[in-house]
Scaffold this active site. Structure first.
Site: not given
Ligand SMILES: *Cc1c(COP(=O)(O)O)cnc(C)c1O
Length: 389
Positions: A52, A104, A176, A201
């Site tokens: 962890r 988001y 982000d 992504k």
């Molecule tokens: C998908 C996404 C998230 C969240 O990420 P997860 O891996 O699905 O928890 C946050 N910000 C953006 C811009 C995203 O496309």
């Protein structure tokens, strides 16, 4: 390969923070599928005591991410939202956060439905409006949360401008960077303090894992985040870390093709008689075009567009006529995906409010993949014609 200062992005994608496995020479980092580690005497170990807190496959991924984002600390989590959750735990009840109003959806839900209950105060505004941002800053303000480009209208925020504001008021700026990836944009170099990723992504890139990350340079904040990571325990497993590392090795090649295919699709869409409007930051008419030219190295793999015949039914006709684009949530994988924000990601927003913010009934979001652009265009052309029938 150390921190890799001065090396090109492609070299860092493949080698950044990576070394052959010291015990066997394995070129790829082994999947250390273990929860615990042998100690010779109590408390004496080789840096790893329990997975962890730390796992060597995760360490390899964290070093790779840090090198790509030009940071010194990388932290990997079980999802993008787990990474957002860790950042919020840096704060205390009463602290205030300024965030964009087209955040988001999952991040908005975490802020609004979970952390607001624990006493954090969120203000959602247009981050491009400096006066509005400044007017929201008070003695309790601690953080500016930015996301650029945004989902699904691909709005851009000027990271350098936000960094100047946060410096004046001693705040923390988090970006982000999921849509841009470090191939196109490196927020730490533009003045941000923490970069957040949904590795799910583009970084993972193959739609086969869910994983999140943070990268930063500040040792004090990093120490707090490592403490939160091991205390809250929202970590990712070694197999997923390995898959993310494998994806990252081709990030530069994939992003280049994502950008090329997306440009070809955007130019096709804008000239199509069934299309009313195309959102792609590469067009000079796009509101974020100048910011993109200042802080990005390309325009990315996402496009949204509206149909002339702007109805939900028409959007459904288009989506059901596509054969290469797959109707699905998510983005950033090798395969092309199409989505309908009004009934999928943004379905919980009341219609009036949704339309006022530009998310019309027929708005379609595309994650343009790595197939041949001519096949993607033919697929869209066929489906668009169906909306005119
Ligand atoms: C998908 C996404 C998230 C969240 O990420 P997860 O891996 O699905 O928890 C946050 N910000 C953006 C811009 C995203 O496309």
């Amino acid at each position: 390969m150390g921190k890799g200062n001065g090396l090109g992005f492609g070299t860092l994608s493949i080698h950044g923070g990576q070394e052959a496995d010291p015990s066997t020479g394995a070129v790829m980092p082994p999947i250390y599928q273990t929860s615990t580690y042998k100690q010779d005497v109590p408390g004496e170990h080789k840096g790893y005591a329990y997975s962890r807190s730390k796992n060597p496959t995760r360490t390899a991924l964290e070093k790779s991410l840090a090198s790509l984002e030009k940071g010194t600390h990388g932290l990997a989590f079980g999802s993008g939202l787990a990474a957002v959750d860790a950042v919020m735990k840096l704060l205390s009840p009463g602290d205030e956060i300024i965030a964009p109003n087209d955040l988001y959806g999952g991040t908005y839900r975490l802020f609004h439905s979970i952390f607001a209950k624990w006493g954090l105060v969120f203000h959602f505004t247009d981050l491009n409006d400096e006066d509005k941002v400044r007017a929201l800053i008070n003695d309790n303000t601690r953080m500016i949360w930015a996301e650029t480009p945004t989902n699904p209208l691909l709005k851009l925020f000027d990271i350098r401008k936000l960094a100047a504001i946060k410096d004046e008021h001693n705040l923390t700026l988090v970006v982000d960077n999921t849509f841009a990836t470090p191939y196109l944009q490196t927020p730490l170099e533009l003045g941000a303090d923490i970069v957040m990723h949904s590795v799910t992504k583009y970084l993972g890139g193959h739609s086969d894992l869910v994983l999140g990350a943070l990268v930063l340079k500040d040792d004090d904040i990093a120490e707090k985040l490592y403490f939160i990571q091991k205390s809250s325990g929202a970590i990712c497993g070694p197999m997923d870390c390995y898959l993310a590392l494998r994806g990252i090795k081709t990030l530069h090649v994939r992003m280049q093709r994502h950008c090329e295919n997306t440009e070809a699709v955007a130019r096709f869409l804008i000239s199509h008689p069934a299309v009313k409007k195309v959102y792609w930051p590469g067009f000079p008419g796009h509101g974020g075009h100048e910011i993109a030219n200042k802080q990005m190295r390309g325009f990315g793999g996402m496009i949204s567009f509206e149909l002339k015949n702007d109805t939900v039914e028409n959007a459904f006709t288009l989506l059901s006529s596509l054969t290469i684009f797959t109707l699905a949530e998510s983005l950033g994988g090798v395969e092309s995906l199409a989505g309908h924000p009004a009934t999928m990601t943004h379905a919980s927003i009341p219609r009036e409010q949704r339309i006022a913010s530009g998310l019309t009934d027929s708005l379609i979001r595309l994650s343009v993949g790595l197939e041949d652009a001519k096949d993607l265009i033919r697929d869209l052309d066929h489906a668009l014609k169906a909306t005119l029938e």
